[in-house]
Design a protein around this motif. Structure first.
Motif, mmCIF file in Angstrom:
data_model
loop_
_atom_site.group_PDB
_atom_site.id
_atom_site.type_symbol
_atom_site.label_atom_id
_atom_site.label_comp_id
_atom_site.label_asym_id
_atom_site.label_seq_id
_atom_site.Cartn_x
_atom_site.Cartn_y
_atom_site.Cartn_z
ATOM 1 N N TYR A 148 0.844 -1.196 0.000
ATOM 2 C CA TYR A 148 0.000 0.000 0.000
ATOM 3 C C TYR A 148 0.882 1.250 0.000
ATOM 4 C CZ TYR A 148 -3.759 3.169 1.514
ATOM 5 O OH TYR A 148 -4.676 4.187 1.613
ATOM 6 N N ILE A 149 1.860 1.283 0.905
ATOM 7 C CA ILE A 149 2.749 2.442 1.026
ATOM 8 C C ILE A 149 3.574 2.620 -0.240
ATOM 9 C CG2 ILE A 149 4.754 3.346 2.286
ATOM 10 C CD1 ILE A 149 3.397 1.926 4.815
ATOM 11 N N ARG A 150 4.116 1.539 -0.772
ATOM 12 C CA ARG A 150 4.910 1.623 -2.013
ATOM 13 C C ARG A 150 4.063 2.109 -3.179
ATOM 14 N NH1 ARG A 150 8.034 -3.852 -0.478
ATOM 15 N NH2 ARG A 150 9.798 -2.840 0.584
ATOM 16 N N ALA A 151 2.821 1.660 -3.247
ATOM 17 C CA ALA A 151 1.932 2.108 -4.324
ATOM 18 C C ALA A 151 1.621 3.592 -4.178
ATOM 19 C CB ALA A 151 0.646 1.289 -4.328
ATOM 20 N N LEU A 152 1.340 4.039 -2.977
ATOM 21 C CA LEU A 152 1.037 5.453 -2.752
ATOM 22 C C LEU A 152 2.265 6.319 -3.019
ATOM 23 C CD1 LEU A 152 -1.417 7.127 -1.953
ATOM 24 C CD2 LEU A 152 -0.622 7.044 0.401
ATOM 25 N N ALA A 153 3.451 5.801 -2.715
ATOM 26 C CA ALA A 153 4.700 6.519 -2.973
ATOM 27 C C ALA A 153 5.084 6.463 -4.454
ATOM 28 C CB ALA A 153 5.825 5.929 -2.132
ATOM 29 N N ASN A 154 4.378 5.613 -5.217
ATOM 30 C CA ASN A 154 4.708 5.378 -6.626
ATOM 31 C C ASN A 154 6.167 4.951 -6.769
ATOM 32 O OD1 ASN A 154 4.042 5.136 -9.328
ATOM 33 N ND2 ASN A 154 4.638 7.246 -9.800
ATOM 34 N N ASN A 155 6.601 4.088 -5.833
ATOM 35 C CA ASN A 155 7.981 3.629 -5.812
ATOM 36 C C ASN A 155 8.018 2.186 -5.306
ATOM 37 O OD1 ASN A 155 10.676 3.086 -5.392
ATOM 38 N ND2 ASN A 155 11.075 4.885 -4.137
ATOM 39 N N PRO A 156 8.175 1.217 -6.220
ATOM 40 C CA PRO A 156 8.181 -0.185 -5.793
ATOM 41 C C PRO A 156 9.379 -0.547 -4.917
ATOM 42 C CG PRO A 156 8.752 -0.019 -8.111
ATOM 43 C CD PRO A 156 8.354 1.359 -7.658
ATOM 44 N N HIS A 157 10.375 0.354 -4.833
ATOM 45 C CA HIS A 157 11.569 0.089 -4.033
ATOM 46 C C HIS A 157 11.613 0.916 -2.750
ATOM 47 C CE1 HIS A 157 12.865 -2.199 -7.455
ATOM 48 N NE2 HIS A 157 12.730 -1.138 -8.227
ATOM 49 N N GLU A 158 10.521 1.618 -2.454
ATOM 50 C CA GLU A 158 10.443 2.425 -1.233
ATOM 51 C C GLU A 158 10.771 1.550 -0.024
ATOM 52 O OE1 GLU A 158 9.470 5.835 1.158
ATOM 53 O OE2 GLU A 158 9.542 5.727 -1.017
ATOM 54 N N GLU A 159 11.694 2.015 0.819
ATOM 55 C CA GLU A 159 12.018 1.273 2.027
ATOM 56 C C GLU A 159 10.852 1.414 3.010
ATOM 57 O OE1 GLU A 159 15.322 1.014 5.574
ATOM 58 O OE2 GLU A 159 15.825 2.095 3.743
ATOM 59 N N VAL A 160 10.314 0.276 3.424
ATOM 60 C CA VAL A 160 9.157 0.267 4.322
ATOM 61 C C VAL A 160 9.459 -0.700 5.467
ATOM 62 C CG1 VAL A 160 6.671 -0.080 4.514
ATOM 63 C CG2 VAL A 160 7.640 0.736 2.351
ATOM 64 N N PRO A 161 10.160 -0.210 6.493
ATOM 65 C CA PRO A 161 10.465 -1.096 7.624
ATOM 66 C C PRO A 161 9.221 -1.400 8.443
ATOM 67 C CG PRO A 161 11.237 1.122 8.073
ATOM 68 C CD PRO A 161 10.714 1.128 6.660
ATOM 69 N N SER A 162 9.242 -2.544 9.079
ATOM 70 C CA SER A 162 8.127 -2.923 9.952
ATOM 71 C C SER A 162 8.141 -2.065 11.206
ATOM 72 C CB SER A 162 8.244 -4.392 10.341
ATOM 73 O OG SER A 162 7.283 -4.703 11.321
ATOM 74 N N PRO A 163 6.978 -1.604 11.652
ATOM 75 C CA PRO A 163 6.921 -0.829 12.893
ATOM 76 C C PRO A 163 6.790 -1.707 14.148
ATOM 77 C CG PRO A 163 4.798 -0.770 11.822
ATOM 78 C CD PRO A 163 5.723 -1.564 10.917
ATOM 79 N N THR A 164 7.199 -2.961 14.059
ATOM 80 C CA THR A 164 7.036 -3.877 15.184
ATOM 81 C C THR A 164 7.671 -3.333 16.460
ATOM 82 O OG1 THR A 164 6.928 -5.783 13.724
ATOM 83 C CG2 THR A 164 7.482 -6.226 16.015
ATOM 84 N N PHE A 165 8.876 -2.770 16.358
ATOM 85 C CA PHE A 165 9.560 -2.276 17.560
ATOM 86 C C PHE A 165 9.380 -0.781 17.768
ATOM 87 C CE2 PHE A 165 11.668 -6.260 16.544
ATOM 88 C CZ PHE A 165 11.456 -6.916 17.741
ATOM 89 N N THR A 166 9.210 -0.028 16.693
ATOM 90 C CA THR A 166 9.017 1.417 16.834
ATOM 91 C C THR A 166 7.551 1.753 17.084
ATOM 92 O OG1 THR A 166 8.731 1.666 14.446
ATOM 93 C CG2 THR A 166 10.974 1.957 15.332
ATOM 94 N N LEU A 167 6.662 0.808 16.826
ATOM 95 C CA LEU A 167 5.214 0.912 16.983
ATOM 96 C C LEU A 167 4.544 1.743 15.901
ATOM 97 C CD1 LEU A 167 4.866 1.286 20.857
ATOM 98 C CD2 LEU A 167 4.841 -0.791 19.481
ATOM 99 N N VAL A 168 5.244 2.741 15.345
ATOM 100 C CA VAL A 168 4.676 3.540 14.258
ATOM 101 C C VAL A 168 5.798 4.002 13.334
ATOM 102 C CG1 VAL A 168 4.717 5.709 15.591
ATOM 103 C CG2 VAL A 168 3.141 5.466 13.670
ATOM 104 N N GLN A 169 5.510 3.962 12.044
ATOM 105 C CA GLN A 169 6.387 4.526 11.017
ATOM 106 C C GLN A 169 5.557 5.553 10.269
ATOM 107 O OE1 GLN A 169 9.613 4.011 10.296
ATOM 108 N NE2 GLN A 169 9.945 2.354 11.747
ATOM 109 N N ILE A 170 6.136 6.729 10.047
ATOM 110 C CA ILE A 170 5.422 7.802 9.371
ATOM 111 C C ILE A 170 6.065 8.051 8.010
ATOM 112 C CG2 ILE A 170 4.737 10.231 9.474
ATOM 113 C CD1 ILE A 170 4.885 9.945 12.564
ATOM 114 N N TYR A 171 5.228 8.121 6.971
ATOM 115 C CA TYR A 171 5.682 8.351 5.600
ATOM 116 C C TYR A 171 5.042 9.637 5.106
ATOM 117 C CZ TYR A 171 7.015 3.543 6.182
ATOM 118 O OH TYR A 171 7.575 2.389 6.669
ATOM 119 N N ASP A 172 5.863 10.616 4.810
ATOM 120 C CA ASP A 172 5.383 11.915 4.328
ATOM 121 C C ASP A 172 5.227 11.831 2.813
ATOM 122 O OD1 ASP A 172 4.569 14.517 4.330
ATOM 123 O OD2 ASP A 172 6.596 15.344 4.384
ATOM 124 N N LEU A 173 4.107 11.286 2.375
ATOM 125 C CA LEU A 173 3.857 11.039 0.952
ATOM 126 C C LEU A 173 2.846 12.027 0.400
ATOM 127 C CD1 LEU A 173 3.510 7.142 1.143
ATOM 128 C CD2 LEU A 173 5.565 8.473 0.582
#
Length: 158
Positions: free
Chosen positions: A47-72
């Protein structure tokens, strides 16, 4: 309203995520339900890669940070993993109310929200399919806007 879509493999999950990202608007809340290993994180990454229009967008899991924010553009995305939380009060520390009003919120393990669960949302339930790579994905619209968007989404209605 709900739709159930049979997905053959991860490529199908990525396609569905991209179709939903194409109709993203500020304030969207998408709750990801499913057991460990069902593909909740894979869906969110796609979902994030599609919205970023970048299939190589780095999208780390928020398992330990609890939240990841993407300014897209056109809308930011806040990706939450609430698995490690034990009390819905802990969610407030993540500024989740800001995400609900200013961004798209992708939330894994939404049962941790309890009374904070927004009324207007899209619930996505991912369950095993007939083969190891297949999934049955049930989309449940909560609120008129999601009902309209879900009705326009092609797929098999349940």
């Amino acid at each position: 309203m709900q739709k159930t879509i049979e997905i053959k493999d991860q490529a199908g999950t990525e396609d569905l995520a991209a179709r939903l990202a194409a109709v993203a608007v500020k304030g969207d809340v998408i709750l990801m339900h499913g057991t460990l290993g069902m593909g909740k994180s894979a869906f969110c990454r796609a979902y994030i890669r599609a919205l970023a229009n970048n299939p190589h967008e780095e999208v780390p899991s928020p398992t330990f940070t609890l939240v990841q924010i993407y300014d897209l553009e056109p809308v930011p995305v806040w990706h939450f993993d609430l698995y490690r939380l034990s009390d819905p009060e802990e969610v407030h520390e993540l500024d989740i109310e800001d995400a609900f009003s200013e961004a798209v919120s992708l939330i894994e393990w939404p049962d941790r929200l309890e009374y904070l669960t927004p009324e207007t949302r899209l619930d996505i339930y991912i369950e095993p399919g007939p083969t190891p790579d297949a999934r049955q994905i049930k989309l449940v619209a909560q609120g008129d806007e999601w009902v309209k968007r879900l009705a326009a989404l092609d797929g098999t209605a349940a």
